[in-house]
Design an enzyme around this catalytic site. Sequence first.
Site, PDB file in Angstrom:
ATOM      1  N   HIS A   1     -82.603 -35.447  -2.716  1.00 24.86           N
ATOM      2  CA  HIS A   1     -82.351 -35.566  -1.278  1.00 24.86           C
ATOM      3  C   HIS A   1     -81.608 -34.296  -0.858  1.00 24.86           C
ATOM      4  O   HIS A   1     -80.508 -34.027  -1.356  1.00 24.86           O
ATOM      5  CB  HIS A   1     -81.552 -36.831  -0.962  1.00 24.86           C
TER       6      HIS A   1
ATOM      7  N   HIS B   1     -77.092 -37.672  -7.001  1.00 22.90           N
ATOM      8  CA  HIS B   1     -77.111 -38.127  -5.604  1.00 22.90           C
ATOM      9  C   HIS B   1     -75.696 -38.282  -5.065  1.00 22.90           C
ATOM     10  O   HIS B   1     -74.758 -38.540  -5.812  1.00 22.90           O
ATOM     11  CB  HIS B   1     -77.804 -39.494  -5.493  1.00 22.90           C
TER      12      HIS B   1
ATOM     13  N   TYR C   1     -87.417 -49.407  -6.849  1.00 21.62           N
ATOM     14  CA  TYR C   1     -88.264 -48.386  -6.246  1.00 21.62           C
ATOM     15  C   TYR C   1     -88.612 -47.341  -7.294  1.00 21.62           C
ATOM     16  O   TYR C   1     -87.946 -47.229  -8.315  1.00 21.62           O
ATOM     17  CB  TYR C   1     -87.567 -47.772  -5.031  1.00 21.62           C
TER      18      TYR C   1
ATOM     19  N   THR D   1     -87.610 -40.616  -8.845  1.00 21.91           N
ATOM     20  CA  THR D   1     -87.965 -39.319  -9.428  1.00 21.91           C
ATOM     21  C   THR D   1     -87.673 -39.323 -10.931  1.00 21.91           C
ATOM     22  O   THR D   1     -88.491 -38.882 -11.739  1.00 21.91           O
ATOM     23  CB  THR D   1     -87.151 -38.217  -8.717  1.00 21.91           C
TER      24      THR D   1
ATOM     25  N   GLU E   1     -74.612 -41.295  -8.863  1.00 24.02           N
ATOM     26  CA  GLU E   1     -74.401 -41.444  -7.413  1.00 24.02           C
ATOM     27  C   GLU E   1     -72.902 -41.358  -7.170  1.00 24.02           C
ATOM     28  O   GLU E   1     -72.155 -42.164  -7.714  1.00 24.02           O
ATOM     29  CB  GLU E   1     -74.930 -42.823  -7.010  1.00 24.02           C
TER      30      GLU E   1
ATOM     31  N   TYR F   1     -79.682 -45.321   4.745  1.00 21.93           N
ATOM     32  CA  TYR F   1     -80.346 -46.622   4.649  1.00 21.93           C
ATOM     33  C   TYR F   1     -80.525 -47.320   5.993  1.00 21.93           C
ATOM     34  O   TYR F   1     -81.105 -48.400   6.051  1.00 21.93           O
ATOM     35  CB  TYR F   1     -79.598 -47.532   3.670  1.00 21.93           C
TER      36      TYR F   1
HETATM   37  C1  LIG Z   1     -78.078 -42.635  -1.003  1.00 22.59           C
HETATM   38  C2  LIG Z   1     -79.215 -42.445  -1.953  1.00 22.59           C
HETATM   39  O1  LIG Z   1     -80.020 -41.562  -1.785  1.00 22.59           O
HETATM   40  N1  LIG Z   1     -79.304 -43.269  -2.990  1.00 22.59           N
HETATM   41  C3  LIG Z   1     -80.387 -43.218  -3.972  1.00 22.59           C
HETATM   42  C4  LIG Z   1     -80.139 -44.194  -5.056  1.00 22.59           C
HETATM   43  C5  LIG Z   1     -80.955 -43.917  -6.274  1.00 22.59           C
HETATM   44  O2  LIG Z   1     -81.093 -42.751  -6.645  1.00 22.59           O
HETATM   45  O3  LIG Z   1     -81.427 -44.878  -6.894  1.00 22.59           O
HETATM   46  C6  LIG Z   1     -81.720 -43.518  -3.263  1.00 22.59           C
HETATM   47  O4  LIG Z   1     -81.749 -44.340  -2.341  1.00 22.59           O
HETATM   48  O5  LIG Z   1     -82.718 -42.944  -3.633  1.00 22.59           O
HETATM   49 ZN   LIG Z   2     -79.907 -39.585  -2.742  1.00 21.85          ZN
END
Ligand SMILES: CC(=O)N[C@@H](CC(=O)O)C(=O)O
Ligand SMILES: [Zn+2]
Length: 309
Positions: free
Chosen positions: A20, A115, A163, A166, A177, A287
Amino acid sequence: MATSSSHSAVRRVAIFGGTHGNELSGVLLVKHWLKHGEEIARRSMEVRPFITNPKAVEKCVRYIDTDLNRVFDNQSLSGDQKGKVPYEIEQARKINSLFGPKGSKNGYDVILDLHNTTAHMGATLILENSRDDFTIQMCKYIQTSMAPESCAVLLIEHPGVKYATTRSIAKHPIGIEVGPQPQGVVRADILRTMKNVVNYALDFMQYFNEGTEFPPCSLEVYRVLEKIDYPRNESGDLGAIIHPSLQDQDWKPLNPGDPMFITMDGEVTCYEGENTVYPTFVNEAAYYEKNQAFAKTEKVTLMAQALRL
Ligand SMILES: CC(=O)N[C@@H](CC(=O)O)C(=O)O
Ligand SMILES: [Zn+2]
């Protein structure tokens, strides 16, 4: 039953930043390590820093077309999508061929994906598989090394909530995180915490490769149960915001009857579940578009067998 699980040596490790583009601790650290590889080098393995979404980093946005950290499913990666391919899908395929392919024995052994969150979560390790003893042992090692600073472990293994990340192309994926840090901002305390976590992870792998035996361990994790959205009106606009008594209370118990949201008129919505839960990603900026005000978790203890090479 075997009392210890035997794994092969860790040969290839990747450190991903900029998955991100507006989460700047990971972006700055990875850019730094691309110039100063000696800081993350370990004798027994290759450690490769990599910026995963360079266009998003350049623009300092989360993504260009679609969230890179959601598109590592077999369908997106397989390349049979027709028409113009979104930038992040193209990028995902490139990353998959460099560090994967996902699910194969040729993939990288470990990917640490960096992250930042706007939520008050502190250092958090994100675990995808409750039966991966190697990664559980690594989380335990990092947690112990970080003490007295806390380091929570979030388990995202849940059919409805999981989900396609990557890092999921590696044999042992782990998300790092750290928050709170606003989007597009870098804070020295948050960056330092992230750097410490990465170094402990690398130390663990180096010790493992040298033949250190890690005794059986238990690991307390927060297992995701459900995403909770903000109250919304008919047009989808926010009907209420996080209640002040929930703000910054990530990992703290939310008990039946506790306030969650408050409207502009001061009307409060309370938690009406039967059990105590532990909210996390409370008020994460990224989010809002994902219809998630916070995630409910429960505390669970995982066990890992002794680990040696
Ligand atoms: C704030 C953020 O980007 N959190 C990650 C959490 C993760 O890497 O599983 C995301 O939503 O992809
Ligand atoms: Zn992130």
